[in-house]
Enzyme design. Structure first.
Site, PDB file in Angstrom:
ATOM      1  N   ARG A 108       0.964  -1.287  -0.056  1.00  0.00           N
ATOM      2  CA  ARG A 108      -0.054   0.069  -0.041  1.00  0.00           C
ATOM      3  C   ARG A 108       1.197   1.449   0.162  1.00  0.00           C
ATOM      4  NH1 ARG A 108      -5.201  -0.626   1.950  1.00  0.00           N
ATOM      5  NH2 ARG A 108      -6.155   1.174   2.060  1.00  0.00           N
ATOM      6  N   TYR A 217       0.007 -13.181  -0.729  1.00  0.00           N
ATOM      7  CA  TYR A 217       0.422 -12.512  -2.510  1.00  0.00           C
ATOM      8  C   TYR A 217       2.030 -12.210  -2.433  1.00  0.00           C
ATOM      9  CZ  TYR A 217      -2.355  -8.405  -1.058  1.00  0.00           C
ATOM     10  OH  TYR A 217      -3.107  -7.597  -0.257  1.00  0.00           O
TER      11      TYR A 217
HETATM   12  C1  LIG Z   1      -7.777  -6.438   5.845  1.00  0.00           C
HETATM   13  C2  LIG Z   1      -7.969  -5.979   4.605  1.00  0.00           C
HETATM   14  C3  LIG Z   1      -7.314  -6.532   3.597  1.00  0.00           C
HETATM   15  C4  LIG Z   1      -7.954  -5.112   2.094  1.00  0.00           C
HETATM   16  N1  LIG Z   1      -7.349  -5.546   1.142  1.00  0.00           N
HETATM   17  C5  LIG Z   1      -8.107  -5.179   0.056  1.00  0.00           C
HETATM   18  C6  LIG Z   1      -7.453  -5.202  -1.319  1.00  0.00           C
HETATM   19  O1  LIG Z   1      -6.530  -6.177  -1.703  1.00  0.00           O
HETATM   20  N2  LIG Z   1      -8.082  -4.444  -2.856  1.00  0.00           N
HETATM   21  C7  LIG Z   1      -8.839  -3.378  -2.121  1.00  0.00           C
HETATM   22  O2  LIG Z   1      -8.935  -3.033  -3.072  1.00  0.00           O
HETATM   23  N3  LIG Z   1      -8.869  -3.098  -0.958  1.00  0.00           N
HETATM   24  C8  LIG Z   1      -8.577  -3.689   0.528  1.00  0.00           C
HETATM   25  N4  LIG Z   1      -9.221  -3.263   1.513  1.00  0.00           N
HETATM   26  C9  LIG Z   1      -9.815  -2.365   1.553  1.00  0.00           C
HETATM   27  C10 LIG Z   1      -8.727  -0.839   1.397  1.00  0.00           C
HETATM   28  O3  LIG Z   1      -8.042  -1.013   2.258  1.00  0.00           O
HETATM   29  C11 LIG Z   1      -9.462   0.288   1.592  1.00  0.00           C
HETATM   30  O4  LIG Z   1     -10.953   0.108   1.164  1.00  0.00           O
HETATM   31  C12 LIG Z   1      -9.402   1.304   0.992  1.00  0.00           C
HETATM   32  O5  LIG Z   1      -8.173   1.661   1.407  1.00  0.00           O
HETATM   33  C13 LIG Z   1     -10.497   2.619   1.013  1.00  0.00           C
HETATM   34  O6  LIG Z   1      -9.387   4.126   0.530  1.00  0.00           O
HETATM   35  P1  LIG Z   1     -10.357   5.334   1.283  1.00  0.00           P
HETATM   36  O7  LIG Z   1      -9.415   5.997   0.630  1.00  0.00           O
HETATM   37  O8  LIG Z   1     -11.735   5.051   1.661  1.00  0.00           O
HETATM   38  O9  LIG Z   1      -9.277   5.714   3.186  1.00  0.00           O
HETATM   39  P2  LIG Z   1      -8.323   5.449   3.317  1.00  0.00           P
HETATM   40  O10 LIG Z   1      -7.264   4.261   2.721  1.00  0.00           O
HETATM   41  O11 LIG Z   1      -8.717   4.939   4.932  1.00  0.00           O
HETATM   42  O12 LIG Z   1      -7.574   6.675   3.901  1.00  0.00           O
HETATM   43  C14 LIG Z   1      -7.889   7.954   4.873  1.00  0.00           C
HETATM   44  C15 LIG Z   1      -7.493   9.023   4.988  1.00  0.00           C
HETATM   45  O13 LIG Z   1      -7.994   9.926   6.119  1.00  0.00           O
HETATM   46  C16 LIG Z   1      -7.257  10.331   7.074  1.00  0.00           C
HETATM   47  N5  LIG Z   1      -8.243  10.704   7.692  1.00  0.00           N
HETATM   48  C17 LIG Z   1      -9.079   9.839   8.611  1.00  0.00           C
HETATM   49  N6  LIG Z   1      -9.556  10.787   9.117  1.00  0.00           N
HETATM   50  C18 LIG Z   1      -9.368  12.236   8.923  1.00  0.00           C
HETATM   51  C19 LIG Z   1     -10.095  13.443   9.277  1.00  0.00           C
HETATM   52  N7  LIG Z   1     -10.738  13.685   9.695  1.00  0.00           N
HETATM   53  N8  LIG Z   1      -9.183  14.746   8.337  1.00  0.00           N
HETATM   54  C20 LIG Z   1      -7.809  14.310   8.027  1.00  0.00           C
HETATM   55  N9  LIG Z   1      -7.719  13.045   7.741  1.00  0.00           N
HETATM   56  C21 LIG Z   1      -8.357  12.054   7.569  1.00  0.00           C
HETATM   57  C22 LIG Z   1      -6.491   8.482   7.395  1.00  0.00           C
HETATM   58  O14 LIG Z   1      -5.658   9.428   7.538  1.00  0.00           O
HETATM   59  C23 LIG Z   1      -6.417   8.353   5.568  1.00  0.00           C
HETATM   60  O15 LIG Z   1      -5.357   9.208   4.758  1.00  0.00           O
HETATM   61  C24 LIG Z   1      -8.506  -3.987   2.167  1.00  0.00           C
HETATM   62  C25 LIG Z   1      -8.869  -3.882   3.952  1.00  0.00           C
HETATM   63  C26 LIG Z   1      -8.623  -4.811   4.673  1.00  0.00           C
HETATM   64  C27 LIG Z   1      -9.182  -4.397   5.840  1.00  0.00           C
END
Ligand SMILES: Cc1cc2nc3c(=O)[nH]c(=O)nc-3n(C[C@H](O)[C@H](O)[C@H](O)COP(=O)(O)OP(=O)(O)OC[C@H]3O[C@@H](n4cnc5c(N)ncnc54)[C@H](O)[C@@H]3O)c2cc1C
Length: 397
Positions: A108, A217
């Site tokens: 990641r 993987y």
């Molecule tokens: C065990 C596991 C395995 C996974 N494997 C996969 C996979 O193989 N393939 C896949 O597609 N997905 C996978 N996922 C899911 C995936 O990791 C998430 O769905 C994805 O990271 C979501 O992206 P996002 O940008 O919405 O949120 P996030 O990646 O959580 O990013 C949110 C960001 O916002 C920031 N933030 C939070 N609150 C605030 C605030 N109040 N103010 C400012 N910043 C804030 C955080 O610090 C973070 O940087 C997996 C999840 C799990 C639990």
């Protein structure tokens, strides 16, 4: 020249950064507010499927991703205790031929760094760290994001890409009311060189057992191996990426599993555990000039490896909608939501429906398990068609 419209984004995760880059590409100014004091990602793997890769290609990142990722020879299902490997793996060459893009595995942090570099190159200074969003105000003419340090920043649109515990979501809709699934996912990363040759694999593997399944993987050009080990267990219920457990506790969750699995567990330096919750899907996630993306609006169980791919698709479709309907931003966000809710709801539901497939009673006996993983592999080839053909870069706006 009039100022460009400005998109404010709370959260610089995989979804927020993709939305930022796509918005810059569509002619907007962008400011991102990330709560963490330093940009980075947790130590874990992520699978980027052809639908997510298609977006990365449209953003000009294909070469960088191919340099940093691992492209498995194929995907295979494996029986938990005998180590029987399916006779019909899904070959990567077939995936590329069919969908035009690979299904790759990455650290990641590597994907995150590529996105950060690309945003910085297009708009130096757009990403603010140590900037926690705590709320917003909007009028007919604009929106202002409020940060925890007292600052207020004005723009035209606010995107809550602030993940599972989103502050923007809390104000817009209220907190999510998740339901514990009775399952826990362990995860860890191992340097490949540490492992004996018979444990190393160039495939993405899904080891299936009656009480758990383990996804293994390689990532980072094959220098590391990522392990995500799911087990039925209801004594521990914290939904977090950063809770450390121990190797002993992890090993005790997988009695009777193949020696390969125990060698992997023995070599994980830091095993993290994550309790898995089912979040209800939403029928709306935008209001006026404020919207959500990624885990902030459609967190999913990880049984389709699609959470990050959805967040990436969201980011691209959102930017296209903004580009299409500006300056009517409320209309753009409604269109974005209407396009994304059906797709993301289908994925969230399909992920939940995968659990009984991955824990099937036939897996308890070696002979029935063999037949089961062979038929399961064939099913997976056809059931991924709708997932992988989706094209966020051309879907009709
Ligand atoms: C065990 C596991 C395995 C996974 N494997 C996969 C996979 O193989 N393939 C896949 O597609 N997905 C996978 N996922 C899911 C995936 O990791 C998430 O769905 C994805 O990271 C979501 O992206 P996002 O940008 O919405 O949120 P996030 O990646 O959580 O990013 C949110 C960001 O916002 C920031 N933030 C939070 N609150 C605030 C605030 N109040 N103010 C400012 N910043 C804030 C955080 O610090 C973070 O940087 C997996 C999840 C799990 C639990």
């Amino acid at each position: 020249m009039p100022a460009k419209p400005k998109v404010l984004i709370a959260g610089a995760g995989l979804g927020g950064l993709t939305a930022a880059l796509a918005s810059l590409k569509h002619g907007f100014d962008v400011e991102l507010f990330e709560q963490a004091p330093v940009l980075g990602e947790v130590g874990a793997g992520v699978q980027i499927s052809p639908s997510g890769f298609r977006v990365m290609d449209a953003l000009g990142l294909k070469a960088k991703i191919l340099e940093a990722c691992f492209n498995p020879v194929g995907r295979e299902t494996v029986v938990w205790n005998t180590g029987y490997r399916t006779s019909s793996p899904i070959r990567s060459s077939e995936v590329i031929a069919r969908y035009g893009h690979p299904h790759v595995t990455m650290h990641r942090a590597d994907l995150h760094a590529i996105l950060v570099e690309a945003v910085n190159a297009r708009s130096p200074g757009a990403i603010h760290v140590d900037a926690r969003t705590c709320g917003f105000e909007q009028t007919a003419n604009g929106v202002t994001v409020r940060l925890a340090d007292g600052r207020a920043v004005a723009g035209d649109v606010l995107v809550g890409a602030d993940g599972l515990h989103s502050a923007v979501r809390r104000q817009l809709i209220g907190p999510s009311k998740p339901q514990f699934t009775g399952g826990v996912a362990w995860r860890g990363i191992i340097p490949m060189e540490r492992l004996p040759a018979d444990v190393r694999s160039t495939y993405g593997q899904n080891w299936m057992g009656p009480n758990g399944h383990i996804v293994v993987y390689p990532i980072r050009r094959g220098e590391l191996i990522n392990v995500v080990a799911h087990v039925n267990r209801d004594d521990w219920q914290i939904e977090s990426w950063t809770e450390l457990g121990t190797r002993q506790e992890m090993a005790a969750d997988f009695p009777g599993w193949h020696p390969t699995i125990h060698t992997l567990i023995d070599n994980i330096d830091k095993p993290y555990k994550w309790a898995l919750f089912l979040h209800p899907t939403l029928t709306s996630w935008s209001e006026g000039r404020v919207t959500l993306l990624g885990d902030a609006c459609h967190p999913t169980l990880p049984y389709m490896a699609s959470g990050a791919n959805m967040a990436i698709e969201d980011g691209y479709v959102l930017a296209r909608c903004l580009g299409h309907s500006a300056p009517d931003f409320a209309a753009a966000l409604k269109r974005y939501e209407a396009l994304r809710i059906p797709r993301t709801t289908d994925i969230v539901n399909a992920s939940a429906a995968n659990l009984p497939r991955y824990r099937h009673p036939d897996l308890a006996h070696p002979e029935s398990a063999k037949k089961y993983v062979d038929s399961e592999s064939i099913d997976q080839k056809s059931s991924r068609e709708w997932l992988f053909t989706y094209d966020a870069t051309t879907v009709a706006i």
